[in-house]
Design an enzyme around this catalytic site. Structure first.
Site, PDB file in Angstrom:
ATOM      1  N   GLN A  96       7.996 -27.597  -2.639  1.00  0.00           N
ATOM      2  CA  GLN A  96       8.636 -26.756  -3.418  1.00  0.00           C
ATOM      3  C   GLN A  96       9.406 -27.808  -4.188  1.00  0.00           C
ATOM      4  O   GLN A  96      10.145 -27.660  -4.938  1.00  0.00           O
ATOM      5  CB  GLN A  96       9.853 -26.084  -2.302  1.00  0.00           C
ATOM      6  CG  GLN A  96       8.436 -24.947  -2.056  1.00  0.00           C
ATOM      7  CD  GLN A  96       9.736 -23.597  -0.525  1.00  0.00           C
ATOM      8  OE1 GLN A  96       9.921 -24.465   0.213  1.00  0.00           O
ATOM      9  NE2 GLN A  96      10.383 -23.504  -1.507  1.00  0.00           N
ATOM     10  N   HIS A 124       3.588 -22.475   2.911  1.00  0.00           N
ATOM     11  CA  HIS A 124       3.630 -23.501   1.671  1.00  0.00           C
ATOM     12  C   HIS A 124       2.660 -24.695   2.437  1.00  0.00           C
ATOM     13  O   HIS A 124       2.712 -24.974   0.752  1.00  0.00           O
ATOM     14  CB  HIS A 124       5.529 -24.399   1.360  1.00  0.00           C
ATOM     15  CG  HIS A 124       6.162 -22.988   0.964  1.00  0.00           C
ATOM     16  ND1 HIS A 124       6.114 -22.417  -0.453  1.00  0.00           N
ATOM     17  CD2 HIS A 124       7.248 -22.585   1.703  1.00  0.00           C
ATOM     18  CE1 HIS A 124       6.699 -21.619  -0.583  1.00  0.00           C
ATOM     19  NE2 HIS A 124       7.741 -21.519   0.606  1.00  0.00           N
ATOM     20  N   HIS A 174       6.738 -18.400   7.370  1.00  0.00           N
ATOM     21  CA  HIS A 174       6.822 -18.987   6.536  1.00  0.00           C
ATOM     22  C   HIS A 174       6.507 -20.520   5.193  1.00  0.00           C
ATOM     23  O   HIS A 174       6.124 -20.697   4.201  1.00  0.00           O
ATOM     24  CB  HIS A 174       8.263 -18.900   5.838  1.00  0.00           C
ATOM     25  CG  HIS A 174       8.617 -18.658   4.322  1.00  0.00           C
ATOM     26  ND1 HIS A 174       9.112 -17.847   3.530  1.00  0.00           N
ATOM     27  CD2 HIS A 174       9.030 -19.735   3.339  1.00  0.00           C
ATOM     28  CE1 HIS A 174       9.018 -17.555   2.189  1.00  0.00           C
ATOM     29  NE2 HIS A 174       9.471 -19.070   1.735  1.00  0.00           N
ATOM     30  N   GLU A 175       7.505 -21.195   6.252  1.00  0.00           N
ATOM     31  CA  GLU A 175       7.654 -23.127   5.583  1.00  0.00           C
ATOM     32  C   GLU A 175       6.256 -23.589   5.928  1.00  0.00           C
ATOM     33  O   GLU A 175       5.574 -24.036   5.487  1.00  0.00           O
ATOM     34  CB  GLU A 175       8.744 -23.632   6.191  1.00  0.00           C
ATOM     35  CG  GLU A 175       9.882 -23.735   6.088  1.00  0.00           C
ATOM     36  CD  GLU A 175      10.255 -23.463   4.679  1.00  0.00           C
ATOM     37  OE1 GLU A 175       9.557 -23.495   4.112  1.00  0.00           O
ATOM     38  OE2 GLU A 175      10.891 -22.098   4.490  1.00  0.00           O
ATOM     39  N   CYS A 235      12.383 -16.753  -0.753  1.00  0.00           N
ATOM     40  CA  CYS A 235      12.249 -17.609  -1.000  1.00  0.00           C
ATOM     41  C   CYS A 235      12.867 -18.649  -2.363  1.00  0.00           C
ATOM     42  O   CYS A 235      12.910 -17.853  -2.693  1.00  0.00           O
ATOM     43  CB  CYS A 235      10.434 -18.033  -1.119  1.00  0.00           C
ATOM     44  SG  CYS A 235       9.673 -19.393  -1.048  1.00  0.00           S
ATOM     45  N   LEU A 236      13.419 -20.262  -1.470  1.00  0.00           N
ATOM     46  CA  LEU A 236      14.061 -20.926  -2.421  1.00  0.00           C
ATOM     47  C   LEU A 236      13.280 -21.124  -4.228  1.00  0.00           C
ATOM     48  O   LEU A 236      13.963 -21.182  -5.650  1.00  0.00           O
ATOM     49  CB  LEU A 236      14.287 -22.396  -1.959  1.00  0.00           C
ATOM     50  CG  LEU A 236      15.322 -21.901  -1.091  1.00  0.00           C
ATOM     51  CD1 LEU A 236      15.766 -23.726  -0.160  1.00  0.00           C
ATOM     52  CD2 LEU A 236      17.006 -21.781  -1.749  1.00  0.00           C
ATOM     53  N   GLY A 241      14.941 -23.013   4.897  1.00  0.00           N
ATOM     54  CA  GLY A 241      14.257 -23.817   5.145  1.00  0.00           C
ATOM     55  C   GLY A 241      13.655 -24.346   3.027  1.00  0.00           C
ATOM     56  O   GLY A 241      14.004 -23.836   2.807  1.00  0.00           O
TER      57      GLY A 241
HETATM   58 NI    NI Z   1       9.372 -20.449   0.600  1.00  0.00          NI
END
Ligand code: NI
Length: 210
Positions: A51, A141, A137-138, A93-94, A46
């Protein structure tokens, strides 16, 4: 196709509240396809627009088996319209390279959003499946919330962050979730074998890292 730079934890952009998309313009469509390219390139499941430096209410997810065909899901202006149950989830998380920790999530969610063509759809994810956790999670953000804000143990989270040279948990951002924690503890008590299996799996993932 462009691979965008992924913003890392510590950058204030990740803590801003994102704005609704008012029109799915050509520029927005390009952003979405670039986000998908960026997510696949980083082997993520995701990615949210903040991000990649855009504080817009957009995220993309693909929870399909990496060895099979891709199944990109695009969520524009998402709203979580139902949530229930609770689950302990081991997440990364990226924007937090390599750092994983255990967090609290709802087990079931229903989300309403627009697709890349501006068409509304509803997606339901149940029983703590990866999609259910990824949506939460997304979605977070877009409100400037991060997975570590849901951590079950901030001292464990701090140790992990430190190990990867990331700044510690921002204590004033921690989200108090007594009902979720209680429900998770109850589930673990009622399913001791499954709970132990999950802990073992996490331990194994920890051991297999580098
Ligand atoms: Ni994330």
């Amino acid at each position: 196709m462009s691979i965008l730079k992924i913003i890392e934890y510590g950058n204030p952009i990740l803590r801003e509240k994102s704005k609704e998309v008012t029109k799915i313009s050509k520029k927005i469509k390009t952003l979405i396809t670039d986000m998908l390219d960026t997510m696949y390139h980083a082997n993520g499941v995701g990615l949210a627009a903040p991000q990649v430096g855009e504080n817009l209410r957009i995220f993309v997810i693909d929870v399909s088996d990496p060895s099979g065909p891709i199944n990109p899901l695009v969520f524009v202006n998402p709203k979580i319209i139902k949530k229930s149950g609770a689950i302990s989830s081991y997440e990364g998380c990226l924007s937090f390279p390599k750092a994983y920790t255990t967090v609290r999530r709802y087990a079931n969610v229903m989300v309403k959003a627009l697709d890349i063509n501006g068409r509304p759809f509803i997606k339901e994810a149940k029983d703590g499946e990866l999609l259910a956790r990824a949506i939460q999670h997304e979605f977070d953000h877009l409100d400037g919330n991060l997975f570590i804000d849901h951590c079950r143990n901030r001292f464990v989270a701090d140790e992990v962050l430190k190990k990867y040279n990331l700044s510690p948990v921002e204590v004033d951002r921690l989200i108090d979730e007594p009902e979720l924690e209680e429900a998770i503890l109850l589930w673990e008590k009622e399913h001791p074998d499954e709970a132990q299996k999950l802990r073992d799996e996490i331990q194994e993932l920890e051991n297999n890292k580098e």
